[in-house]
Design an enzyme around this catalytic site. Sequence first.
Site, PDB file in Angstrom:
ATOM      1  N   ARG A 294       0.828  -1.210   0.000  1.00 43.18           N
ATOM      2  CA  ARG A 294       0.000   0.000   0.000  1.00 43.18           C
ATOM      3  C   ARG A 294       0.860   1.256   0.000  1.00 43.18           C
ATOM      4  O   ARG A 294       0.561   2.217  -0.717  1.00 43.18           O
ATOM      5  CB  ARG A 294      -0.977  -0.042   1.178  1.00 43.18           C
ATOM      6  CG  ARG A 294      -2.106  -1.014   0.908  1.00 43.18           C
ATOM      7  CD  ARG A 294      -3.057  -1.232   2.053  1.00 43.18           C
ATOM      8  NE  ARG A 294      -4.153  -2.100   1.605  1.00 43.18           N
ATOM      9  CZ  ARG A 294      -5.130  -2.539   2.373  1.00 43.18           C
ATOM     10  NH1 ARG A 294      -5.170  -2.203   3.654  1.00 43.18           N
ATOM     11  NH2 ARG A 294      -6.076  -3.328   1.870  1.00 43.18           N
ATOM     12  N   TYR A 429      -5.925  -1.444  -7.270  1.00 40.76           N
ATOM     13  CA  TYR A 429      -5.292  -2.604  -6.631  1.00 40.76           C
ATOM     14  C   TYR A 429      -4.647  -2.259  -5.290  1.00 40.76           C
ATOM     15  O   TYR A 429      -4.426  -1.110  -4.969  1.00 40.76           O
ATOM     16  CB  TYR A 429      -4.343  -3.345  -7.548  1.00 40.76           C
ATOM     17  CG  TYR A 429      -3.213  -2.652  -8.247  1.00 40.76           C
ATOM     18  CD1 TYR A 429      -2.651  -3.253  -9.371  1.00 40.76           C
ATOM     19  CD2 TYR A 429      -2.652  -1.446  -7.818  1.00 40.76           C
ATOM     20  CE1 TYR A 429      -1.583  -2.677 -10.035  1.00 40.76           C
ATOM     21  CE2 TYR A 429      -1.595  -0.861  -8.472  1.00 40.76           C
ATOM     22  CZ  TYR A 429      -1.055  -1.487  -9.582  1.00 40.76           C
ATOM     23  OH  TYR A 429      -0.001  -0.912 -10.235  1.00 40.76           O
ATOM     24  N   GLU A 430      -4.425  -3.335  -4.524  1.00 43.30           N
ATOM     25  CA  GLU A 430      -3.992  -3.243  -3.118  1.00 43.30           C
ATOM     26  C   GLU A 430      -4.998  -2.475  -2.265  1.00 43.30           C
ATOM     27  O   GLU A 430      -4.635  -1.800  -1.307  1.00 43.30           O
ATOM     28  CB  GLU A 430      -2.588  -2.612  -3.006  1.00 43.30           C
ATOM     29  CG  GLU A 430      -1.527  -3.269  -3.840  1.00 43.30           C
ATOM     30  CD  GLU A 430      -1.523  -4.792  -3.740  1.00 43.30           C
ATOM     31  OE1 GLU A 430      -1.864  -5.317  -2.661  1.00 43.30           O
ATOM     32  OE2 GLU A 430      -1.192  -5.456  -4.730  1.00 43.30           O
ATOM     33  N   GLY A 431      -6.255  -2.618  -2.603  1.00 37.14           N
ATOM     34  CA  GLY A 431      -7.322  -1.951  -1.866  1.00 37.14           C
ATOM     35  C   GLY A 431      -7.724  -0.670  -2.547  1.00 37.14           C
ATOM     36  O   GLY A 431      -6.932   0.257  -2.670  1.00 37.14           O
ATOM     37  N   GLN A 436      -9.611   1.897   1.276  1.00 36.87           N
ATOM     38  CA  GLN A 436      -8.678   2.643   2.128  1.00 36.87           C
ATOM     39  C   GLN A 436      -9.442   3.595   3.043  1.00 36.87           C
ATOM     40  O   GLN A 436      -9.106   3.749   4.225  1.00 36.87           O
ATOM     41  CB  GLN A 436      -7.680   3.428   1.272  1.00 36.87           C
ATOM     42  CG  GLN A 436      -6.846   2.596   0.322  1.00 36.87           C
ATOM     43  CD  GLN A 436      -6.110   1.469   1.009  1.00 36.87           C
ATOM     44  OE1 GLN A 436      -5.525   1.649   2.061  1.00 36.87           O
ATOM     45  NE2 GLN A 436      -6.139   0.297   0.405  1.00 36.87           N
TER      46      GLN A 436
END
Length: 564
Positions: A294, A429-431, A436
Site C-alpha cells: 500500500r 489494486y492493493e485496496g 482505504q
Amino acid sequence: MPYRAPVSEILFCLDKVVGFDRVQATGRFAEATPETVAAMLTEAGRICEEVLAPLNRAGDLHPARLENGIVRTSPGFAGGWRAIAEAGFVALAADPQHGGLGMPMAVTSSVNEMIASACLALQLAPLMSQGQIEALEHHASEELKATYLPRLVSGDWNATMNLTEPQAGSDVGALRTRAEPRGDGTYAISGQKIYISWGDNDFTENTVHLVLARLPDAPAGTKGISLFLVPKRLPDARGAAGVANALRVVSLEHKLGLHGSPTCVMEYDGATGWLVGREGGGMAAMFTMMNNARLGVGVHALGAGEAAYQHALAYAADRVQGRPLVEGGTGTILDHADVRRMLTGMRAELFAARAMSLDLAVSIDMATATGEAAWKARAAFLTPIVKTYGSETGIAVADTGIQVHGGMGFIEETGAAQYARDVRVSAIYEGTTGIQGMDLVGRKLSDGGEAAFALIDEVAATAREAGSDALADTAEALRAATARMLALDLNDRLAGSVPYARAFALTLGGHYHLRAAMAEPGGARARLAESFLARQMAAVPGLLAQATAGAGDLYALSPDDLAA
C-alpha cells in the site's frame, strides 16, 4: 522529453521536511549516513535515467505476451531487471543476513519512486518481491527463509502475491483455492487466481508465489485462510530451481495500461506448496505484504505523476500558442494563466504526496528501530491516507498532463496518454480508494481518534511555528470533524470516508509545504506553499462537510431511481 530523476528534491524532503535524521540516529539504521543515502539515490537516478526510462515506451507498444505457455516480456525489460537487481535495489531494506542492504524503508521508497517514474510497468516486479521478502522475513520458517530469501534478494528469482479469484475480489474470505496436506510437510494447492502481476517472465530462474488457500475443514471466511509458498520450479537438493511445479499461466489480461507488466490468470493443479506462518493465519501474514504494497502503490503512482508532470512541463515550455499576456513572458503556453494553474497545482500536489509517503516510511523505520507503539500507530494511520492520496494524485496529475498538451495529449504518439492509462489502476489494486477510506474511518479510528489527533497536533504545531492562520484553522476544522466522525454510526462514517481521507491528506500537505517553506524562506518553496494553501488546501472545508453529512441522502435514492 528525457526523464530527470528528482534526487535533490527527495533529499530535501528527507532532510528538511520529514525528519529522516531521527532514523539515521538510531542504532538499527546507523549505516544509512547522509553520504551513503545520497550516493545510493544518485546511482538509482542514473540507472533510471539511462537504463529504465528508455524502456517505458517499448513496454507500452510491445506488451508482454503468452507464447506456448511461456511469458515473453517486452523488449529490454530483462536488461532493466538485471540493472535493478545488480544495484541491490530489489531488496534495499532486506535483512543483510540474507544478502539485503538493511537500509531504511525511506530509502527504498525513494528509489521506488524513481524506478516508477522511469518505467512503471517494470517497477511492479521489484515491488512485488519487496513485499514477499518482508512477509517471509516475518512469518516463514527458517528453512524456507534459507532457501528462498537469498535468491529473491539477489533478483535471481522474483515474487508475486496471489489473493484474488473470480468470485473473491475485495471479499477475500470467499476464496475457494484448496490446500490438501500431504503428510510430509507440503501441501497440494489447487485453484485459480486472477490479476497476478508479474506471474511469470523470461528473465528470472524462478517465480515464487504466495498463495492464499483454504485447508480442509477450515472455517468459513477469512479465519479459515492460510498462506502458502508455491514456486514455479521446485528447489532441488542444492536449493536451485529444479523441476516444474504443477502450475501454469492460463492467460494474460488485456489491460488499459501497464502493457509491459504481465498480469496473469494462474492455475494451480495440485501444485506443491509450503505453509507460511500458522494455519488460519494467512490474512495476518499476507497483510505484512499488503501494507508494504500500500505504501509501495502510493509511491508507484507518485512516480508516474512525476514523469507525467515533467512531460507536460517540457511540452508547455516549447509550445508557442497565442500572444503573451504577461510582461517578460516566454512566448509559450507557460504564459497562459490556466496552464500555469495546472502546472503549479501538479507540482504542489506531487510535493505533498512525496513528503507524505516519506513521512510514512520514516514512521515505519522508527517503529522498526525503536519498537515504540506510538510510531507503529502513526505508521498504521498514515498508510491508507498515503495509498489514497498517492494514487489519486498520480491519476489526477497524469490526467491534467493530457490537458496541458491540449489536442496533442489525446494523440498516443506524444506519450502523455500512456501515463494516464498506466497509473489508473493504482486507485484499484492493493485496496481501492473506497476500501482505504473504510480502513481509515473504521479500524484506524477505533482507538478513539488518538492517532488522528496526534497527527493534527503536529500540524497545529507547524501552523504556530510558521505563523499560518490558514493551516491553524484547517487543523482545528479537521479536529472537529474527526470528533464528529467518531460519533457517527458506522455506515454514516463510511459514506464520508473518502472525502475525510482527502481532507486529512490536504491538511497534511499544507503542513509539509510550510515545513519546506520555513527551511528555505522567501524562495520558490515558500511561493509554492502559498499556492497550495490558497488553492488545494482551501478545498478542505467542503470535503469535511461531505465527510460528516452521513449516508441519508445517498440511500434516499432507490436502485430504481438510479436506473431511471
